[in-house]
Every structure is written in C-alpha cells, then in structure tokens.
Design an enzyme around this catalytic site. Sequence first.
Site, PDB file in Angstrom:
ATOM      1  N   TYR A 165       0.833  -1.206   0.000  1.00 38.11           N
ATOM      2  CA  TYR A 165       0.000   0.000   0.000  1.00 38.11           C
ATOM      3  C   TYR A 165       0.860   1.246   0.000  1.00 38.11           C
ATOM      4  O   TYR A 165       2.088   1.181   0.194  1.00 38.11           O
ATOM      5  CB  TYR A 165      -0.943  -0.002   1.212  1.00 38.11           C
ATOM      6  CG  TYR A 165      -0.269   0.322   2.531  1.00 38.11           C
ATOM      7  CD1 TYR A 165       0.590  -0.585   3.139  1.00 38.11           C
ATOM      8  CD2 TYR A 165      -0.476   1.545   3.148  1.00 38.11           C
ATOM      9  CE1 TYR A 165       1.209  -0.283   4.335  1.00 38.11           C
ATOM     10  CE2 TYR A 165       0.146   1.852   4.358  1.00 38.11           C
ATOM     11  CZ  TYR A 165       0.989   0.937   4.948  1.00 38.11           C
ATOM     12  OH  TYR A 165       1.615   1.241   6.125  1.00 38.11           O
ATOM     13  N   LYS A 204       6.552  -2.019   1.802  1.00 38.49           N
ATOM     14  CA  LYS A 204       5.389  -1.418   2.471  1.00 38.49           C
ATOM     15  C   LYS A 204       4.191  -2.370   2.360  1.00 38.49           C
ATOM     16  O   LYS A 204       3.239  -2.157   1.609  1.00 38.49           O
ATOM     17  CB  LYS A 204       5.077  -0.039   1.870  1.00 38.49           C
ATOM     18  CG  LYS A 204       4.234   0.833   2.778  1.00 38.49           C
ATOM     19  CD  LYS A 204       4.269   2.265   2.354  1.00 38.49           C
ATOM     20  CE  LYS A 204       3.237   3.131   3.045  1.00 38.49           C
ATOM     21  NZ  LYS A 204       3.308   3.126   4.509  1.00 38.49           N
ATOM     22  N   GLU A 235      12.483   2.218  13.998  1.00 41.08           N
ATOM     23  CA  GLU A 235      11.608   3.311  13.555  1.00 41.08           C
ATOM     24  C   GLU A 235      10.368   3.281  14.434  1.00 41.08           C
ATOM     25  O   GLU A 235      10.278   2.479  15.366  1.00 41.08           O
ATOM     26  CB  GLU A 235      11.237   3.134  12.074  1.00 41.08           C
ATOM     27  CG  GLU A 235      10.522   1.827  11.793  1.00 41.08           C
ATOM     28  CD  GLU A 235      10.279   1.556  10.312  1.00 41.08           C
ATOM     29  OE1 GLU A 235      10.125   2.500   9.532  1.00 41.08           O
ATOM     30  OE2 GLU A 235      10.222   0.357   9.954  1.00 41.08           O
ATOM     31  N   LEU A 292      11.290   1.041   6.936  1.00 35.04           N
ATOM     32  CA  LEU A 292      10.647   1.495   5.711  1.00 35.04           C
ATOM     33  C   LEU A 292      11.329   2.795   5.272  1.00 35.04           C
ATOM     34  O   LEU A 292      11.572   3.683   6.100  1.00 35.04           O
ATOM     35  CB  LEU A 292       9.161   1.771   5.969  1.00 35.04           C
ATOM     36  CG  LEU A 292       8.419   2.240   4.714  1.00 35.04           C
ATOM     37  CD1 LEU A 292       8.205   1.068   3.748  1.00 35.04           C
ATOM     38  CD2 LEU A 292       7.090   2.884   5.057  1.00 35.04           C
TER      39      LEU A 292
HETATM   40  N1  PMP Z   1       7.769   3.623   8.908  1.00 34.23           N
HETATM   41  C1  PMP Z   1       6.638   2.906   8.901  1.00 34.23           C
HETATM   42  C2  PMP Z   1       6.640   1.543   9.511  1.00 34.23           C
HETATM   43  C3  PMP Z   1       5.477   3.426   8.316  1.00 34.23           C
HETATM   44  O1  PMP Z   1       4.334   2.701   8.291  1.00 34.23           O
HETATM   45  C4  PMP Z   1       5.499   4.737   7.775  1.00 34.23           C
HETATM   46  C5  PMP Z   1       4.263   5.359   7.193  1.00 34.23           C
HETATM   47  N2  PMP Z   1       3.761   4.645   6.137  1.00 34.23           N
HETATM   48  C6  PMP Z   1       6.701   5.455   7.809  1.00 34.23           C
HETATM   49  C7  PMP Z   1       7.817   4.863   8.384  1.00 34.23           C
HETATM   50  C8  PMP Z   1       6.790   6.833   7.233  1.00 34.23           C
HETATM   51  O2  PMP Z   1       6.733   6.783   5.831  1.00 34.23           O
HETATM   52  P1  PMP Z   1       6.207   8.006   4.983  1.00 34.23           P
HETATM   53  O3  PMP Z   1       7.065   9.177   5.321  1.00 34.23           O
HETATM   54  O4  PMP Z   1       6.386   7.575   3.569  1.00 34.23           O
HETATM   55  O5  PMP Z   1       4.783   8.227   5.363  1.00 34.23           O
END
Ligand code: PMP
Length: 287
Positions: A33, A147, A180, A205
């Site tokens: 996603y 993701k 994270e 991610l």
């Molecule tokens: N880490 C994880 C595990 C996430 O789910 C997200 C948000 N989707 C992020 C980091 C931040 O990613 P982004 O800046 O692309 O929203």
Amino acid sequence: MSRIAYVNGQYVPHAEAQIHVEDRGYQFADGVYEVAAIFRGRIIDEDGHLVRLKRSLDELDMAMPMPDRPFAAVCRETLRRNRVQDGIIYIQVSRGVSRRDHPFPEDVKPALVMTARAVDWPANADDDTGAEVVSIADIRWLRRDVKSISLLPNVLAKQEAREKGAYEAWLIDADGMVTEGSSTNAWIVDDDGKVVTRQLDHNILGGITRSTVIKLARENGIEVVERPFSLAEALASPEAFLSSTTSFVRGIIGIDGSVIGDGAPGPVTRRLRGLYLDYCRGAGVNE
Ligand code: PMP
C-alpha cells in the site's frame, strides 16, 4: 457529502465498497500500500510514492495493476470524486483473487483499491505540540523496507502506545537500537546539532517524508547522519522527532516518561518542521 472508493475498475459509494473473500490481501496480507498527502490539490511527493509502490510490488514479484498514466488518472479521479483538496489518498494493491492456496496463483490480476478523505492540514500544521513515545520490542518480519499491508505488529505497537497515553511506539531491535516508529521514521539531534536517522536497509521502511526531510535539511545547511542510534542515546539527546506523511515532522518531548530536551520541540526540529510544511504548501511540489 458521500465518499467514493475506487475498487477494481469501479467508483462505488464508500459504504458499498467491497473486496472478495478470497482476495489474497484479505486472506494472506499478500499486498502492498501507499498513503500520500494532498495539499491544495497536489499530491505531495507523488513520484516518490509511485517509485516506492513499484519497488514494494517488485520485491513481492507483483505487477503494477495498470500503467503509470491511467494509474495517475485514477488517483486524480478518486480525489476529484471525494472533493479532496487537503487530505490523504490510500492506495492498496493485492496479488488478486484466487482460491485460497499459499503459492502464487497463475494468471491472477492484481487488485487495486483507492480511498481518499479530507484532512484539515492547516489546522494540523498549527499544532506544534510535541509527542510522547514509548519503546516497544520490534517483533516485525525482516523485510520492513517493503510497504506490506501485513501491519499486525505495527497495530499492536500503536495500540500499546495509545494505552500508555503516548502518540507513537518506537521499535527497538535486539541490539537495543531504535529501528523506527510503528508508522513513522525515528530521528534524534546530537549534541553538535547533527540530525541522525537510521540508514536505509531491510530494517526500516524508506519513508518518503524521511527522504524529503533529509534533502531539505542538507539544502539548508543542517548535517544529516544516517546510522543506527540506541534508545539510551535517544534518551540523552537534546532533541528527538518523528516523520511521516500524516505527522509531517513532529517533535518528541518524552520517551518512556523521560523528558527530552526541555520538554518542548527543540530548535532543529522546529526548523525542519517549518521547512517541510513550506515544502508541502507549495514550493517544489511536483512542478
Ligand atoms: N515507517 C513505517 C513503519 C510506516 O508505516 C510509515 C508510514 N507509512 C513510515 C515509516 C513513514 O513513511 P512516509 O514518510 O512515507 O509516510
């Protein structure tokens, strides 16, 4: 106003949007996603989200459900039908519908779903209050760079954080290092004012916000170091913050109940938040 969802080629009322019981996303979490923010009608970092979506699909040996141009057109039409000027778009691709069996089915078409909803970013952007985080063991699989819609450990971590009165959970690996957040990337500022965030590999991610913040920081003379940091280092840091599509850059004022810095978002964090919000409000977005 009624919301509309895009489901496998059709725009349907949100309340009637349905997925087949044998969709592999539903049965196996066999899908990926994206979530992107919309500011004043523009999809923030649209290219970055598309590149990450394709990478996630590729890693799982799945194909894009349609070529780029019609895909972008469906995104825009979903936003238009929901009258979203400021908000988010959610995009999910699963491997498709097939008789339940673990191996990849042959000749199955990927299933594509999109939803969009308005979010009042201006109100959100003014909320500069810092967030509390709690540390929780990172029990996720070892391909967090994908993701994947398989988010159960993230859901459990977020729930535990909320039950403890915190905004986010920081996930800690077996070596005591922060990977994270459950839905955000994790950052600290060191004693020299350098910004530190974990390097990109299979452990985290690759946040789209993360990469834009790194770019904005470097363009504005703020040094960024990509390396792991421990929970102990974070607790002793003058500043900490998190980043994501929907949280932007948000200061962290407490970790596990210990105050970070002077208990308010610090100067480097506030500067980066401002730079990121300016970026979203217009400068440099998809032009
Ligand atoms: N880490 C994880 C595990 C996430 O789910 C997200 C948000 N989707 C992020 C980091 C931040 O990613 P982004 O800046 O692309 O929203």
